[in-house]
Scaffold this motif. Sequence first.
Motif, PDB file in Angstrom:
ATOM      1  N   ILE A  68       0.842  -1.205   0.000  1.00  0.00           N
ATOM      2  CA  ILE A  68       0.000   0.000   0.000  1.00  0.00           C
ATOM      3  C   ILE A  68       0.874   1.250   0.000  1.00  0.00           C
ATOM      4  N   GLY A  69       1.905   1.255   0.821  1.00  0.00           N
ATOM      5  CA  GLY A  69       2.788   2.423   0.899  1.00  0.00           C
ATOM      6  C   GLY A  69       3.470   2.720  -0.425  1.00  0.00           C
ATOM      7  N   SER A  70       3.929   1.681  -1.126  1.00  0.00           N
ATOM      8  CA  SER A  70       4.619   1.896  -2.404  1.00  0.00           C
ATOM      9  C   SER A  70       3.666   2.430  -3.463  1.00  0.00           C
ATOM     10  N   VAL A  71       2.423   1.927  -3.470  1.00  0.00           N
ATOM     11  CA  VAL A  71       1.433   2.403  -4.435  1.00  0.00           C
ATOM     12  C   VAL A  71       1.099   3.869  -4.179  1.00  0.00           C
ATOM     13  N   LEU A  72       0.857   4.215  -2.928  1.00  0.00           N
ATOM     14  CA  LEU A  72       0.510   5.596  -2.591  1.00  0.00           C
ATOM     15  C   LEU A  72       1.653   6.551  -2.928  1.00  0.00           C
ATOM     16  N   LYS A  73       2.880   6.121  -2.691  1.00  0.00           N
ATOM     17  CA  LYS A  73       4.042   6.949  -3.001  1.00  0.00           C
ATOM     18  C   LYS A  73       4.161   7.188  -4.500  1.00  0.00           C
ATOM     19  N   SER A  74       3.982   6.141  -5.290  1.00  0.00           N
ATOM     20  CA  SER A  74       4.050   6.272  -6.750  1.00  0.00           C
ATOM     21  C   SER A  74       2.956   7.202  -7.266  1.00  0.00           C
ATOM     22  N   MET A  75       1.760   7.085  -6.704  1.00  0.00           N
ATOM     23  CA  MET A  75       0.649   7.924  -7.148  1.00  0.00           C
ATOM     24  C   MET A  75       0.880   9.382  -6.812  1.00  0.00           C
ATOM     25  N   GLU A  76       1.342   9.660  -5.609  1.00  0.00           N
ATOM     26  CA  GLU A  76       1.574  11.051  -5.213  1.00  0.00           C
ATOM     27  C   GLU A  76       2.638  11.694  -6.102  1.00  0.00           C
ATOM     28  N   LYS A  77       3.682  10.947  -6.419  1.00  0.00           N
ATOM     29  CA  LYS A  77       4.744  11.471  -7.271  1.00  0.00           C
ATOM     30  C   LYS A  77       4.230  11.781  -8.670  1.00  0.00           C
ATOM     31  N   ALA A  78       3.397  10.910  -9.218  1.00  0.00           N
ATOM     32  CA  ALA A  78       2.913  11.072 -10.591  1.00  0.00           C
ATOM     33  C   ALA A  78       1.807  12.115 -10.715  1.00  0.00           C
ATOM     34  N   ILE A  79       0.922  12.180  -9.712  1.00  0.00           N
ATOM     35  CA  ILE A  79      -0.280  13.001  -9.813  1.00  0.00           C
ATOM     36  C   ILE A  79      -0.108  14.358  -9.137  1.00  0.00           C
ATOM     37  N   GLY A  80       0.797  14.414  -8.159  1.00  0.00           N
ATOM     38  CA  GLY A  80       1.080  15.688  -7.510  1.00  0.00           C
ATOM     39  C   GLY A  80       0.222  15.989  -6.310  1.00  0.00           C
ATOM     40  N   ARG A  81      -0.474  15.002  -5.812  1.00  0.00           N
ATOM     41  CA  ARG A  81      -1.269  15.196  -4.594  1.00  0.00           C
ATOM     42  C   ARG A  81      -1.460  13.852  -3.910  1.00  0.00           C
ATOM     43  N   LYS A  82      -1.807  13.912  -2.638  1.00  0.00           N
ATOM     44  CA  LYS A  82      -2.023  12.682  -1.880  1.00  0.00           C
ATOM     45  C   LYS A  82      -3.289  11.977  -2.358  1.00  0.00           C
ATOM     46  N   THR A  83      -3.273  10.675  -2.260  1.00  0.00           N
ATOM     47  CA  THR A  83      -4.400   9.855  -2.683  1.00  0.00           C
ATOM     48  C   THR A  83      -5.420   9.735  -1.560  1.00  0.00           C
ATOM     49  N   ASN A  96      -6.715  -6.092   8.271  1.00  0.00           N
ATOM     50  CA  ASN A  96      -5.801  -5.002   8.588  1.00  0.00           C
ATOM     51  C   ASN A  96      -5.940  -3.807   7.647  1.00  0.00           C
ATOM     52  N   THR A  97      -6.541  -4.021   6.496  1.00  0.00           N
ATOM     53  CA  THR A  97      -6.545  -2.983   5.456  1.00  0.00           C
ATOM     54  C   THR A  97      -7.117  -1.649   5.917  1.00  0.00           C
ATOM     55  N   PRO A  98      -8.298  -1.591   6.550  1.00  0.00           N
ATOM     56  CA  PRO A  98      -8.816  -0.280   6.966  1.00  0.00           C
ATOM     57  C   PRO A  98      -7.875   0.466   7.899  1.00  0.00           C
ATOM     58  N   ASN A  99      -7.284  -0.228   8.858  1.00  0.00           N
ATOM     59  CA  ASN A  99      -6.381   0.437   9.797  1.00  0.00           C
ATOM     60  C   ASN A  99      -5.104   0.917   9.121  1.00  0.00           C
ATOM     61  N   ILE A 100      -4.569   0.117   8.198  1.00  0.00           N
ATOM     62  CA  ILE A 100      -3.367   0.534   7.473  1.00  0.00           C
ATOM     63  C   ILE A 100      -3.648   1.789   6.647  1.00  0.00           C
ATOM     64  N   LEU A 101      -4.758   1.776   5.925  1.00  0.00           N
ATOM     65  CA  LEU A 101      -5.108   2.922   5.087  1.00  0.00           C
ATOM     66  C   LEU A 101      -5.299   4.189   5.917  1.00  0.00           C
ATOM     67  N   ALA A 102      -6.061   4.080   7.002  1.00  0.00           N
ATOM     68  CA  ALA A 102      -6.308   5.250   7.852  1.00  0.00           C
ATOM     69  C   ALA A 102      -5.004   5.767   8.437  1.00  0.00           C
ATOM     70  N   ASP A 103      -4.130   4.867   8.825  1.00  0.00           N
ATOM     71  CA  ASP A 103      -2.840   5.255   9.394  1.00  0.00           C
ATOM     72  C   ASP A 103      -1.986   5.994   8.371  1.00  0.00           C
ATOM     73  N   MET A 104      -2.156   5.675   7.089  1.00  0.00           N
ATOM     74  CA  MET A 104      -1.380   6.317   6.034  1.00  0.00           C
ATOM     75  C   MET A 104      -2.062   7.549   5.458  1.00  0.00           C
ATOM     76  N   GLY A 105      -3.180   7.955   6.038  1.00  0.00           N
ATOM     77  CA  GLY A 105      -3.842   9.172   5.615  1.00  0.00           C
ATOM     78  C   GLY A 105      -4.859   9.019   4.511  1.00  0.00           C
ATOM     79  N   VAL A 106      -5.145   7.781   4.097  1.00  0.00           N
ATOM     80  CA  VAL A 106      -6.204   7.558   3.107  1.00  0.00           C
ATOM     81  C   VAL A 106      -7.552   7.797   3.785  1.00  0.00           C
ATOM     82  N   GLU A 107      -8.480   8.422   3.082  1.00  0.00           N
ATOM     83  CA  GLU A 107      -9.733   8.855   3.689  1.00  0.00           C
ATOM     84  C   GLU A 107     -10.922   7.956   3.387  1.00  0.00           C
ATOM     85  N   TYR A 108     -10.874   7.209   2.279  1.00  0.00           N
ATOM     86  CA  TYR A 108     -12.018   6.338   1.991  1.00  0.00           C
ATOM     87  C   TYR A 108     -11.585   5.046   1.309  1.00  0.00           C
TER      88      TYR A 108
END
Length: 222
Positions: A68-83, A96-108
């Motif tokens: 999840i972290g690697s995907v979010l990092k790649s997206m932010e770099k390419a798109i210019g904003r947090k996912t 574990n997925t909901p807790n991991i996402l929330a911990d990484m700042g994903v909102e939905y």
Amino acid sequence: VGLWRMIELMDQIGMRGTVCLNSEIIREYPRIIDETNKRKWAYIGHGINNAPANFLSNIDEKKEREIIGSVLKSMEKAIGRKTKGWLSPFLTHTNNTPNILADMGVEYLCDYTADDHPFPFNVKKGSLISVPYTVELNDIPAFANVGVSSEAFGDMIVDQFDVLYDEGADNARCMPICLHTFWVGQPNKFKHLKRAFAHIASHKDVWLTTGDEVNDWYRKSR
């Protein structure tokens, strides 16, 4: 190829997509990112790719965090904003997925196809909501698993809209339409998608929006 046909239709009726983005698409098809970014489409994380080896099910929390972290990092770099959003590849989330996402700042998260309204998750840290997704009004299950005709799929979209539109008169409903360019982007199927989209766009008080904007609306309205 079907993507460009779909983009042209959506431009015509003022509809923007919410792209379920595999991080490998960023590397392999940068023009998709360029063109959809111009149109202010939304992007949600969708894993590295859809190969079974990269599904999130049956892996430990550490490995899931890495993916999840690697995907979010790649997206932010390419798109210019947090996912803001996430849909697990083939909906292969873990407990574990909901807790991991929330911990990484994903909102939905869109994995839980349980309602026509958003709803909150009970997460340990941060804040995460469910934004509706559907496996019924979805071209892959409809065509590949159920075997509906192209015309019937267009009718399904129209019928779903009509019911939710009536119900939404006093209690707003979300209606995701989940499409894959290599299925419904085919000319014989696209004809009926175009018909269904025209039907939706012909009605007043319909918000043609993105998952990001549904998330923002819900959080402001709670």
